[in-house]
Design an enzyme around this catalytic site. Structure first.
Site, short mmCIF file in Angstrom:
data_model
loop_
_atom_site.label_atom_id
_atom_site.label_comp_id
_atom_site.label_asym_id
_atom_site.label_seq_id
_atom_site.Cartn_x
_atom_site.Cartn_y
_atom_site.Cartn_z
CG HIS A 529 -2.06 -1.00 1.06
ND1 HIS A 529 -3.08 -0.85 0.17
CD2 HIS A 529 -2.28 -2.17 1.72
CE1 HIS A 529 -3.90 -1.88 0.26
NE2 HIS A 529 -3.44 -2.70 1.20
CG ASP A 559 -8.25 2.24 -8.74
OD1 ASP A 559 -9.42 2.30 -8.33
OD2 ASP A 559 -7.84 1.33 -9.50
#
Length: 659
Positions: A529, A559
């Site tokens: 991450h 995203d």
């Protein structure tokens, strides 16, 4: 008493008369015998016996008459005592028949109700009883007649002669026939308790006002009742800590778990000291955790009001006040408090106002006092400021408009008020600091206006924090772009504005892009991450870099990004979308010496008056983005508006990024 005395004296009289008659009969018999043929000796004996019997009868009659006289005297004295007690009693006394008639009433009862004795003895108890309390008297009468009630005691209302109700306490008993036990009449004592009842009503009213005052002042109340199973809290108290009514009721020790760990021991010690009877009141200042996690300063005052026979607590009541602001003010006033302690009454009024810096003026608006904090914030010494008009020392402007904020004279009796939440103090050297000011009038004992007290604080850090919080509330913490909620609000405003601008041809039309990254999950899976977050920041910079300053970019989550192109055509939006795809595809991103390449797919649609609600516009762009992914990724798909003539026959059209 009179009736029994009369019966007794009659019995004595009958006995005396019987003896007297017997004696006379004996004398008559003796005379008759004397006329008959008896010898002298027998006749003499007969006369002697007759005389003895007569004398004895006369003696006994005398004794009986004397006894009767004594009994009558005692009865008269008893009646006189009863009469005097009834006449002179300060409490009303009434003799009432079983039909409710007032047979006899004393002066106190008549005066209590505003009648004369003759007037009240012509009435019944039902006529002078308040209509709402008639049933009490009827139930008592029914019980007396049925033999179930021998004495009574209750409270009820009478009606005075002028119709005014008056509360009274009745106590009495029934007088019955000694032989048959049949009830004859009632004897009642009536005490005027109207003053007590009114006092109770005033106490109840005062308690109601007290409760309202506490709620209005923002003070909560707690009530510990061991017999009822625990502690209850007022709605003001639970709301103070962010809870719902009843959510904290019950466990009497739960409140201790909500106290700040640094304060808990001191509070528990004060609580035990009061419960053990060592202190008259419980009082403590401490921090309690709000439901959302922050700490609130509380002033808690309480007192044990009931204990059992063993001295154990059974009930306690107290109040809690939010003193967070006061505590914050105390921390800021620590240094200046010692310097202001010996000042005049004007300074005492000043220190009672909220704030740090203090300036006082007279009725002509000339400066009469400045504390050291005010000298520091204004950059003017107190000696230099004394006697000058306020404008020479204190100049505040609106942070946004730049216009001067005048310090107006408040109306007498008006509460201090915050003049402007955007005030900025301009010093003589042109430096500035954000402030918050409060203006209070000074009124002397003759209610004359004597000047103003201006209390202001350096609010620069707090206002900067407010701006930071406002920015954080509207922006994504990772990328610095607008967050989803603020972006939606902007979209709603643009749609509303587009509807207002429908009169102009094509007016109010904007373009909306929904951007979804391609192959981003692979970066998260391989680099973690941290790599994904670093890449998202780069994407945000790339998108922002190819757009104009008026265009709005937001991160919707994960995203997914969104863009609003203001006043752009579909063709221009397509060019901008391809530029974004190229910029993202051209990112040179390496993590842990491993290069990563991603792309983007974009769904494009218009923002206009006829495009529906915001969620519909986003849904169309989202669907177009999925169409772009289905077309091979790295391209743009346009969702055409049904009401636009261009390309109406084609609901969505993929545009190759390289075309």
């Amino acid at each position: 008493m009179t009736l029994r005395g009369t019966i007794g004296s009659g019995s004595y009289k009958q006995a005396a008369l019987a003896l007297l008659v017997a004696g006379v009969a004996m004398v008559a018999a003796s005379i008759l015998l004397a006329r008959l043929s008896f010898d002298a000796e027998a006749l003499k004996l007969s006369l002697q016996v007759s005389v003895a019997v007569a004398v004895g009868a006369l003696f006994l009659a005398g004794l009986f008459i004397r006894r009767i006289s004594d009994d009558r005297r005692q009865i008269a004295e008893s009646e006189q005592r009863f009469r005097r007690a009834m006449e002179d009693s300060a409490i009303g006394i009434a003799v009432v028949g079983l039909d409710g008639r007032i047979i006899e009433a004393n002066p106190a009862f008549a005066v209590m109700l505003g009648y004369s004795r003759e007037e009240i003895e012509a009435l019944t108890f039902f006529q002078i009883t308040h209509p709402d309390d008639l049933q009490i008297g009827r139930e008592t009468m029914d019980g007396l007649k049925a033999g179930t009630v021998h004495a009574f005691q209750f409270e009820k209302r009478y009606l005075k002669k002028d119709g005014t109700p008056i509360w009274a306490h009745l106590a009495g008993s029934v007088i019955r026939d000694e032989t048959s036990g049949r009830p004859l009449y009632l004897v009642s004592q009536i005490e005027d308790i109207d003053a007590r009842k009114q006092a109770e009503a005033r106490i109840a009213e005062a308690e109601t006002r007290w409760n309202f005052a506490l709620a209005g002042a923002g003070q909560g109340v707690w009530d510990l009742d061991v017999r009822k199973g625990g502690t209850t809290y007022s709605s003001t108290w639970v709301k103070m800590l962010g809870y719902a009514d009843g959510e904290l009721d019950g466990d009497p020790d739960h409140w201790l778990t909500m106290i700040h760990p640094d304060d808990r021991e001191a509070v528990a010690t004060a609580d035990r000291a009061h419960l053990d009877g060592n202190t008259e009141f419980f009082e403590a200042e401490f921090r309690m955790r709000h439901k959302d996690g922050h700490w609130v300063w509380i002033l808690d005052r309480g007192k044990a009001i009931e204990r059992d026979a063993a001295g154990r607590l059974t009930r306690a009541i107290g109040s809690l006040t939010d003193i967070t602001r006061r505590k914050e003010a105390e921390e800021r006033l620590t240094v200046s408090a010692a310097m202001l302690a010996d000042e005049k009454e004007r300074l005492r009024v000043t220190l009672q106002s909220i704030g740090d810096a203090v300036i006082c003026t007279d009725a002509a608006n000339r400066v009469t006092f400045m504390n050291p904090v005010a000298e520091k914030l204004t950059g003017v010494s107190g000696d230099e400021a004394l006697g000058k008009t306020l404008g020479h020392v204190y100049w505040a402007v609106d942070e946004e408009t730049g216009q001067r904020i005048g310090v107006a004279r408040p109306a007498i009796g008006a509460a201090p008020s915050d003049q402007n939440s955007r005030a900025v103090l301009i010093r003589r050297d042109d430096t500035r600091c954000s402030i918050r000011q409060v203006v209070s009038p000074i009124i002397n004992e003759r209610s004359e206006f004597c000047g103003l007290v201006i209390v202001f604080q350096d609010f620069t850090d707090a206002r900067a924090l407010q701006r930071q919080l406002a920015h954080a509330a509207a922006h994504d913490a990772l990328t610095g772009l607008a967050n989803r909620s603020s972006f939606i609000r902007t979209m709603e405003e643009l749609v509303d504005q587009a509807r207002k601008d429908t009169a102009a041809a094509g007016g109010g039309r904007h373009q909306f892009m929904f951007i979804d990254l391609d192959h981003f999950k692979l970066v998260n899976d391989t680099g973690g991450h941290a790599a994904g977050d670093a890449l998202l920041k780069r994407v945000a910079e790339a998108v922002r870099g190819v757009l104009g300053p008026e265009d709005i970019v937001a991160r919707l989550g994960g995203d997914e990004f969104a863009v609003i192109l203001k006043s752009a055509s579909t063709a221009g939006a397509g060019i901008a979308a391809r530029s974004i795809i190229d910029a993202i595809a051209g990112l040179d991103f390496t993590w842990d010496d491993r290069p990563h390449a991603i792309g983007a797919s974009i769904g494009l649609t218009a923002i206009c008056a006829d495009c529906g609600e915001v969620d519909e516009i986003i849904a169309r762009a989202d669907a177009a983005c999925y169409a772009a992914k289905a077309a091979g990724r790295g391209c743009v798909s346009v969702a055409l508006d049904d009401k636009i003539t261009d390309d109406r026959s084609e609901p969505s059209k993929p545009l190759a990024a390289a075309s």
